[in-house]
Design a protein around this motif. Structure first.
Motif, PDB file in Angstrom:
ATOM      1  N   ARG A 105      43.230  46.346  50.730  1.00 57.67           N
ATOM      2  CA  ARG A 105      44.464  47.097  50.487  1.00 57.67           C
ATOM      3  C   ARG A 105      44.208  48.256  49.512  1.00 57.67           C
ATOM      4  O   ARG A 105      43.207  48.281  48.798  1.00 57.67           O
ATOM      5  CB  ARG A 105      45.535  46.173  49.909  1.00 57.67           C
ATOM      6  CG  ARG A 105      46.012  45.097  50.856  1.00 57.67           C
ATOM      7  CD  ARG A 105      47.230  44.340  50.304  1.00 57.67           C
ATOM      8  NE  ARG A 105      47.200  44.105  48.874  1.00 57.67           N
ATOM      9  CZ  ARG A 105      46.645  43.033  48.300  1.00 57.67           C
ATOM     10  NH1 ARG A 105      46.063  42.106  49.025  1.00 57.67           N
ATOM     11  NH2 ARG A 105      46.679  42.890  46.985  1.00 57.67           N
ATOM     12  N   GLU A 106      45.155  49.151  49.449  1.00 61.24           N
ATOM     13  CA  GLU A 106      45.061  50.280  48.516  1.00 61.24           C
ATOM     14  C   GLU A 106      45.131  49.816  47.069  1.00 61.24           C
ATOM     15  O   GLU A 106      45.911  48.924  46.734  1.00 61.24           O
ATOM     16  CB  GLU A 106      46.207  51.263  48.766  1.00 61.24           C
ATOM     17  CG  GLU A 106      46.077  52.035  50.049  1.00 61.24           C
ATOM     18  CD  GLU A 106      47.164  53.094  50.191  1.00 61.24           C
ATOM     19  OE1 GLU A 106      47.826  53.413  49.181  1.00 61.24           O
ATOM     20  OE2 GLU A 106      47.335  53.584  51.315  1.00 61.24           O
ATOM     21  N   GLY A 107      44.306  50.418  46.219  1.00 60.28           N
ATOM     22  CA  GLY A 107      44.396  50.238  44.782  1.00 60.28           C
ATOM     23  C   GLY A 107      44.121  48.855  44.240  1.00 60.28           C
ATOM     24  O   GLY A 107      44.656  48.506  43.187  1.00 60.28           O
ATOM     25  N   VAL A 108      43.284  48.060  44.919  1.00 60.94           N
ATOM     26  CA  VAL A 108      43.030  46.695  44.449  1.00 60.94           C
ATOM     27  C   VAL A 108      41.704  46.540  43.700  1.00 60.94           C
ATOM     28  O   VAL A 108      41.488  45.554  43.012  1.00 60.94           O
ATOM     29  CB  VAL A 108      43.079  45.674  45.618  1.00 60.94           C
ATOM     30  CG1 VAL A 108      44.472  45.607  46.207  1.00 60.94           C
ATOM     31  CG2 VAL A 108      42.036  45.992  46.679  1.00 60.94           C
ATOM     32  N   VAL A 109      40.818  47.515  43.817  1.00 58.16           N
ATOM     33  CA  VAL A 109      39.472  47.416  43.241  1.00 58.16           C
ATOM     34  C   VAL A 109      39.442  48.044  41.850  1.00 58.16           C
ATOM     35  O   VAL A 109      40.005  49.115  41.625  1.00 58.16           O
ATOM     36  CB  VAL A 109      38.442  48.105  44.168  1.00 58.16           C
ATOM     37  CG1 VAL A 109      37.071  48.175  43.520  1.00 58.16           C
ATOM     38  CG2 VAL A 109      38.363  47.388  45.515  1.00 58.16           C
ATOM     39  N   ASP A 110      38.777  47.370  40.915  1.00 56.01           N
ATOM     40  CA  ASP A 110      38.640  47.891  39.556  1.00 56.01           C
ATOM     41  C   ASP A 110      37.366  48.705  39.360  1.00 56.01           C
ATOM     42  O   ASP A 110      37.320  49.593  38.501  1.00 56.01           O
ATOM     43  CB  ASP A 110      38.650  46.728  38.554  1.00 56.01           C
ATOM     44  CG  ASP A 110      40.000  46.047  38.534  1.00 56.01           C
ATOM     45  OD1 ASP A 110      40.956  46.656  38.038  1.00 56.01           O
ATOM     46  OD2 ASP A 110      40.108  44.913  39.043  1.00 56.01           O
ATOM     47  N   GLY A 111      36.325  48.402  40.110  1.00 55.52           N
ATOM     48  CA  GLY A 111      35.075  49.128  39.992  1.00 55.52           C
ATOM     49  C   GLY A 111      34.243  48.979  41.248  1.00 55.52           C
ATOM     50  O   GLY A 111      34.224  47.922  41.868  1.00 55.52           O
ATOM     51  N   VAL A 112      33.561  50.069  41.631  1.00 56.08           N
ATOM     52  CA  VAL A 112      32.739  50.097  42.834  1.00 56.08           C
ATOM     53  C   VAL A 112      31.300  50.425  42.461  1.00 56.08           C
ATOM     54  O   VAL A 112      31.036  51.443  41.822  1.00 56.08           O
ATOM     55  CB  VAL A 112      33.230  51.163  43.844  1.00 56.08           C
ATOM     56  CG1 VAL A 112      32.353  51.155  45.097  1.00 56.08           C
ATOM     57  CG2 VAL A 112      34.693  50.963  44.191  1.00 56.08           C
ATOM     58  N   LEU A 113      30.391  49.564  42.877  1.00 60.63           N
ATOM     59  CA  LEU A 113      28.970  49.865  42.798  1.00 60.63           C
ATOM     60  C   LEU A 113      28.532  50.278  44.187  1.00 60.63           C
ATOM     61  O   LEU A 113      28.738  49.542  45.155  1.00 60.63           O
ATOM     62  CB  LEU A 113      28.170  48.636  42.347  1.00 60.63           C
ATOM     63  CG  LEU A 113      26.650  48.834  42.318  1.00 60.63           C
ATOM     64  CD1 LEU A 113      26.248  49.804  41.213  1.00 60.63           C
ATOM     65  CD2 LEU A 113      25.938  47.493  42.143  1.00 60.63           C
ATOM     66  N   ALA A 114      27.956  51.463  44.305  1.00 58.78           N
ATOM     67  CA  ALA A 114      27.456  51.954  45.589  1.00 58.78           C
ATOM     68  C   ALA A 114      25.989  52.318  45.390  1.00 58.78           C
ATOM     69  O   ALA A 114      25.653  53.454  45.068  1.00 58.78           O
ATOM     70  CB  ALA A 114      28.269  53.151  46.062  1.00 58.78           C
ATOM     71  N   SER A 115      25.130  51.329  45.549  1.00 59.73           N
ATOM     72  CA  SER A 115      23.707  51.503  45.287  1.00 59.73           C
ATOM     73  C   SER A 115      22.994  51.990  46.546  1.00 59.73           C
ATOM     74  O   SER A 115      22.954  51.296  47.557  1.00 59.73           O
ATOM     75  CB  SER A 115      23.105  50.176  44.831  1.00 59.73           C
ATOM     76  OG  SER A 115      21.713  50.304  44.681  1.00 59.73           O
ATOM     77  N   GLY A 116      22.453  53.200  46.465  1.00 55.74           N
ATOM     78  CA  GLY A 116      21.707  53.758  47.581  1.00 55.74           C
ATOM     79  C   GLY A 116      22.569  54.089  48.785  1.00 55.74           C
ATOM     80  O   GLY A 116      22.044  54.379  49.863  1.00 55.74           O
ATOM     81  N   LEU A 117      23.866  54.053  48.643  1.00 54.03           N
ATOM     82  CA  LEU A 117      24.772  54.194  49.786  1.00 54.03           C
ATOM     83  C   LEU A 117      24.955  55.623  50.271  1.00 54.03           C
ATOM     84  O   LEU A 117      24.832  55.899  51.463  1.00 54.03           O
ATOM     85  CB  LEU A 117      26.142  53.600  49.432  1.00 54.03           C
ATOM     86  CG  LEU A 117      27.237  53.793  50.484  1.00 54.03           C
ATOM     87  CD1 LEU A 117      26.988  52.878  51.666  1.00 54.03           C
ATOM     88  CD2 LEU A 117      28.602  53.536  49.881  1.00 54.03           C
ATOM     89  N   ILE A 118      25.249  56.528  49.378  1.00 54.19           N
ATOM     90  CA  ILE A 118      25.787  57.829  49.756  1.00 54.19           C
ATOM     91  C   ILE A 118      24.844  58.650  50.632  1.00 54.19           C
ATOM     92  O   ILE A 118      25.283  59.426  51.479  1.00 54.19           O
ATOM     93  CB  ILE A 118      26.257  58.623  48.506  1.00 54.19           C
ATOM     94  CG1 ILE A 118      27.275  59.690  48.882  1.00 54.19           C
ATOM     95  CG2 ILE A 118      25.092  59.186  47.741  1.00 54.19           C
ATOM     96  CD1 ILE A 118      28.601  59.134  49.339  1.00 54.19           C
ATOM     97  N   SER A 119      23.553  58.465  50.486  1.00 48.62           N
ATOM     98  CA  SER A 119      22.608  59.225  51.311  1.00 48.62           C
ATOM     99  C   SER A 119      22.400  58.599  52.690  1.00 48.62           C
ATOM    100  O   SER A 119      21.733  59.173  53.535  1.00 48.62           O
ATOM    101  CB  SER A 119      21.259  59.359  50.593  1.00 48.62           C
ATOM    102  OG  SER A 119      20.728  58.087  50.311  1.00 48.62           O
TER     103      SER A 119
END
Length: 198
Positions: A105-119
């Motif tokens: 759902r919208e607005g439920v996460v407090d922090g996001v780790l995106a390791s190696g994801l964006i590329s």
């Protein structure tokens, strides 16, 4: 992610899932430092976007506390299966899902780790927008890799190009357009970290 790029991504990572962690040195301290930057609240919800084998799950669990929740998503089933085989499911929930269409759902996460994801995503702007959608105002995002861009490029026999999505001049406007504010940026031999706030 379109069907072709989805299949290519799954094929690439499926072939590496079983030995993914053993291929690289222990980079737990680098992951721990990035997770500390997320400033996760106790009893909150941490999202590991593109979680792979879930190597960050124990650290995320420690940061969020026993009453919080950890959710990891990866588009490659073999990575999720490897995470489960390694016992990472005891630290949180592991889901096979596309980070461009999260089952949250919208607005439920407090922090996001995106390791190696964006590329590894075809449409980084859309993915950053989706991560913003599920993150509460004030929540943080860590685009992270345990080594910097130059080290990673050298490992792969490549050179850095000006259009690299992770370069500060490229990632800053992408983050801003998606609803994030870049707070800090590091691209050294020791790590890559673009820390942003929703």
């Amino acid at each position: 992610m379109n069907d072709r790029s989805l299949q290519e991504t799954r094929k690439f990572f499926a072939a590496r899932a079983a030995t993914w962690e053993e291929k690289y040195p222990d980079d737990t301290p680098a992951f721990a430092a990035a997770i500390a930057e997320l400033a996760l609240p106790a009893r909150g919800l941490a999202l590991d976007a593109g979680c792979g084998t879930g190597r960050a799950f124990p650290l995320l669990r420690d940061a969020i506390g026993p009453a919080g929740d950890v959710v990891g998503v990866d588009v490659t089933p073999e990575m999720i299966w490897s995470a489960r085989d390694r016992g990472r499911g005891e630290y949180g929930q592991l889901l096979i899902a596309d980070v461009g269409r999260l089952p949250l759902r919208e607005g439920v996460v407090d922090g996001v780790l995106a390791s190696g994801l964006i590329s590894h995503v075809l449409q980084p702007a859309a993915v950053l927008s989706e991560l913003a959608r599920v993150t509460r105002l004030g929540g943080r995002l860590a685009l992270f890799h345990p080594v910097g861009r130059a080290v990673l490029a050298a490992r792969r026999g490549r050179t850095l190009t000006p259009d690299d999505v992770r370069a500060e001049q490229n990632v800053r406007p992408l983050l801003h357009a998606a609803g994030w504010t870049l707070l800090d940026y590091h691209d050294t031999e020791e790590r890559y970290l673009a820390l942003a706030r929703r």
